[in-house]
Design a protein around this motif. Structure first.
Motif, PDB file in Angstrom:
ATOM      1  N   PRO A  20       0.823  -1.221   0.000  1.00  0.00           N
ATOM      2  CA  PRO A  20       0.000   0.000   0.000  1.00  0.00           C
ATOM      3  C   PRO A  20       0.852   1.263   0.000  1.00  0.00           C
ATOM      4  N   PHE A  75       1.610   4.796   1.475  1.00  0.00           N
ATOM      5  CA  PHE A  75       1.371   5.477   2.744  1.00  0.00           C
ATOM      6  C   PHE A  75       1.019   6.935   2.499  1.00  0.00           C
ATOM      7  N   ARG A 106      -4.088  10.727   5.626  1.00  0.00           N
ATOM      8  CA  ARG A 106      -5.276   9.869   5.672  1.00  0.00           C
ATOM      9  C   ARG A 106      -5.150   8.730   6.679  1.00  0.00           C
ATOM     10  N   TRP A 107      -3.960   8.534   7.197  1.00  0.00           N
ATOM     11  CA  TRP A 107      -3.697   7.371   8.046  1.00  0.00           C
ATOM     12  C   TRP A 107      -4.234   7.593   9.455  1.00  0.00           C
ATOM     13  N   TRP A 121      -6.250  -5.564  12.423  1.00  0.00           N
ATOM     14  CA  TRP A 121      -6.676  -5.193  11.076  1.00  0.00           C
ATOM     15  C   TRP A 121      -5.582  -4.399  10.381  1.00  0.00           C
ATOM     16  N   ALA A 122      -5.390  -4.694   9.097  1.00  0.00           N
ATOM     17  CA  ALA A 122      -4.365  -4.027   8.302  1.00  0.00           C
ATOM     18  C   ALA A 122      -4.978  -3.521   6.999  1.00  0.00           C
ATOM     19  N   GLU A 123      -4.149  -2.923   6.154  1.00  0.00           N
ATOM     20  CA  GLU A 123      -4.622  -2.401   4.874  1.00  0.00           C
ATOM     21  C   GLU A 123      -5.296  -3.503   4.045  1.00  0.00           C
ATOM     22  N   TYR A 124      -6.224  -3.074   3.182  1.00  0.00           N
ATOM     23  CA  TYR A 124      -6.955  -3.957   2.269  1.00  0.00           C
ATOM     24  C   TYR A 124      -7.834  -4.967   3.000  1.00  0.00           C
ATOM     25  N   TRP A 145       1.501  -3.219   7.841  1.00  0.00           N
ATOM     26  CA  TRP A 145       0.575  -2.143   7.468  1.00  0.00           C
ATOM     27  C   TRP A 145      -0.679  -2.125   8.356  1.00  0.00           C
ATOM     28  N   ARG A 186      -3.621  -1.102  10.818  1.00  0.00           N
ATOM     29  CA  ARG A 186      -4.461   0.088  10.939  1.00  0.00           C
ATOM     30  C   ARG A 186      -5.329   0.090  12.190  1.00  0.00           C
TER      31      ARG A 186
END
Length: 210
Positions: free
Chosen positions: A36, A38, A42-43, A113-116, A166, A168
């Motif tokens: 992803p 960065f 937005r993070w 939980w991570a990206e995607y 990654w 989140r």
């Protein structure tokens, strides 16, 4: 049992490889899906689910990076059978997140939980281990994007897939639920010293039904 090997980081004393593992020179890149991009504006990092106060908690990148920083020297054991010994991981201890956004008393598991939409489930006792860390650095340098920048979870006593790249956020759960690889045949616990690689090895009580 594994065989004794010498650490390369300068740390004194031998380490032992878990069964079926081999010592890796360097750090291979292994992950599912694309890397992803960065975008700091937005993070954010979120804690939700069964929190003690019933509220969701979140931090933007600047706020999360300002939390207490710690380092842990720990090995990394990949389920693909390579091990990397004696790395120094730097970042935000899981204990700091737990203190700011504690779980409700009946929480038993955590979903990371991570990206995607990638996820990995952990027993609460594994997540609260004193060495569990949301790492942004390895050996004093920022992680590369391929290795999980800006944040990857390190849970040293479990296989590395239990610490997603990654990251989140985390979800507190009052019952176990399988994550991405756990739904696809990987062991629900993932202890390398017991060589818990695949779901067919699970004994009763080690995971929900597939």
């Amino acid at each position: 049992m594994g065989r004794p090997v010498e650490r390369e980081s300068g740390e004194s004393g031998p380490s032992e490889l878990p069964p079926g593992q081999r010592l890796q020179r360097g750090w291979p890149v292994t992950h599912y899906g694309p890397v992803p991009k960065f975008r700091p504006e937005r993070w954010d990092f979120r804690v939700f689910g069964a929190t003690a106060d019933g509220e969701k908690h979140s931090w933007n990148h600047e706020e999360f990076a300002a939390l207490p920083y710690a380092t842990v020297v720990a090995d990394l054991h990949c389920v693909t059978k390579f091990s990397m010994l004696g790395a120094e991981w730097g970042g935000i201890p899981a204990s700091a997140v737990l203190a700011l956004a504690p779980p409700a008393p009946d929480v038993t598991h955590v979903m990371v939980w991570a990206e995607y939409g990638y996820s990995a489930n952990l027993r609460l006792a594994d997540f609260t281990d004193p060495r569990s860390l949301f790492a942004s650095h390895k050996d004093g340098e920022l992680l590369t994007a391929e290795h999980g920048f800006p944040l990857r979870l390190v849970v040293p006593h479990l296989y590395a897939w239990k610490g997603p790249k990654w990251v989140r956020g985390i979800e507190y759960m009052t019952a176990d639920r399988r994550g991405f690889w756990e739904e696809r045949g990987y062991h629900n616990v993932g202890d390398p010293w017991r060589e818990q690689r695949y779901s067919y090895q699970e004994t009763p009580g080690e995971g929900p039904e597939l």
